[in-house]
Enzyme design. Structure first.
Site, mmCIF file in Angstrom:
data_model
loop_
_atom_site.group_PDB
_atom_site.id
_atom_site.type_symbol
_atom_site.label_atom_id
_atom_site.label_comp_id
_atom_site.label_asym_id
_atom_site.label_seq_id
_atom_site.Cartn_x
_atom_site.Cartn_y
_atom_site.Cartn_z
ATOM 1 N N ASP A 70 0.838 -1.195 0.000
ATOM 2 C CA ASP A 70 0.000 0.000 0.000
ATOM 3 C C ASP A 70 0.880 1.255 0.000
ATOM 4 O O ASP A 70 1.965 1.257 0.590
ATOM 5 C CB ASP A 70 -0.893 0.027 1.243
ATOM 6 C CG ASP A 70 -1.906 -1.112 1.263
ATOM 7 O OD1 ASP A 70 -2.132 -1.726 0.203
ATOM 8 O OD2 ASP A 70 -2.455 -1.385 2.350
ATOM 9 N N ARG A 71 0.384 2.298 -0.620
ATOM 10 C CA ARG A 71 1.173 3.536 -0.747
ATOM 11 C C ARG A 71 1.691 4.071 0.601
ATOM 12 O O ARG A 71 2.864 4.460 0.694
ATOM 13 C CB ARG A 71 0.343 4.603 -1.470
ATOM 14 C CG ARG A 71 1.141 5.862 -1.757
ATOM 15 C CD ARG A 71 0.471 6.754 -2.780
ATOM 16 N NE ARG A 71 1.435 7.763 -3.233
ATOM 17 C CZ ARG A 71 1.275 8.511 -4.315
ATOM 18 N NH1 ARG A 71 0.224 8.362 -5.080
ATOM 19 N NH2 ARG A 71 2.200 9.400 -4.657
#
Length: 233
Positions: A70-71
């Site tokens: 995930d970012r």
């Protein structure tokens, strides 16, 4: 067994392991692994540029994305440098032959010092969020992880998390469901964001047998530079 070391930090790219077939990097929170609608330069392009410069390669550089983070999450990401290694790595991930360990900081102490969590997760694409259910519901996927408390800090607990499945926002969703949202994770119930918009979830260690050389790799990603993370060591 090979203990891999930090090899390069050019262009903010921290390479932890590189050989003829794979490259493993320590992703910073905020970087995206693959391109998306934001148009921001993805980590895959940064790695390609690094390889092109390092080896003076003309034309396009081959790079296969094996998995994503995930970012707002930091830590280990594996890329394949050859078309020979990519399908083998994909098969290893599918067969759960790769052991991934994460570190997560949470404010609330889990009821149990260690546990194995089993939920059924259903993703809502409209808000890009997963929801956990105790029993199977339509379009849900089984999610399993194990955690243990490995350190108590002044205001947080450090959990070590091992995944048995790889679902959308799995660790974030499952820890939030037991009342332990991850530090900085507003989407899953933490009360305030981290200053850099990260969440305190780090892909800390990965162990697997090299898909080509058959060498055992054991790679650990240094923690982000942050006072709370610093207190974990």
């Amino acid at each position: 067994m090979q203990k891999s070391k930090h090899l390069s930090n050019k262009n903010n790219l921290q390479v932890l392991h590189e050989d003829n077939h794979i490259i493993v990097v320590n992703k910073r929170a905020g970087d995206i692994v693959q391109g998306d609608k934001t148009g921001d330069k993805p980590l895959s392009d940064v790695v390609k540029s690094y390889l092109k410069d390092k080896y003076n390669k003309p034309g396009n550089v081959y790079l296969g994305t094996v998995h994503r983070l995930d970012r707002p999450t930091s830590g280990l990401v594996i890329f394949s440098k050859t078309s020979k290694a990519l399908p083998r790595l994909n098969k290893m991930f599918a067969a759960k032959d790769i052991t991934k360990t994460y570190w997560a900081l949470v404010k609330n102490k889990p009821k149990k010092d260690s546990d194995r969590l089993v939920h059924w997760l259903k993703k809502n694409p409209k808000n890009n969020k997963s929801y956990a259910h105790s029993t199977e519901v339509k379009d849900s996927k089984k999610a399993i992880l194990s955690y243990q408390i490995i350190k108590k800090l002044d205001n947080f607990y450090l959990l070590e998390v091992t995944l048995e499945t790889g679902r959308h926002h799995q660790i974030r969703t499952q820890l939030s469901t037991i009342g332990c949202p991850i530090k900085g994770d507003l989407k899953y119930g933490f009360d305030r964001s981290n200053k850099d918009a990260s969440i305190s979830l780090h892909a800390r260690n990965i162990k697997f047998i090299h898909p080509v050389s058959k060498e055992e790799l054991d790679i650990t990603a240094p923690l982000p530079k942050d006072p709370v993370w610093d207190a974990c060591i």
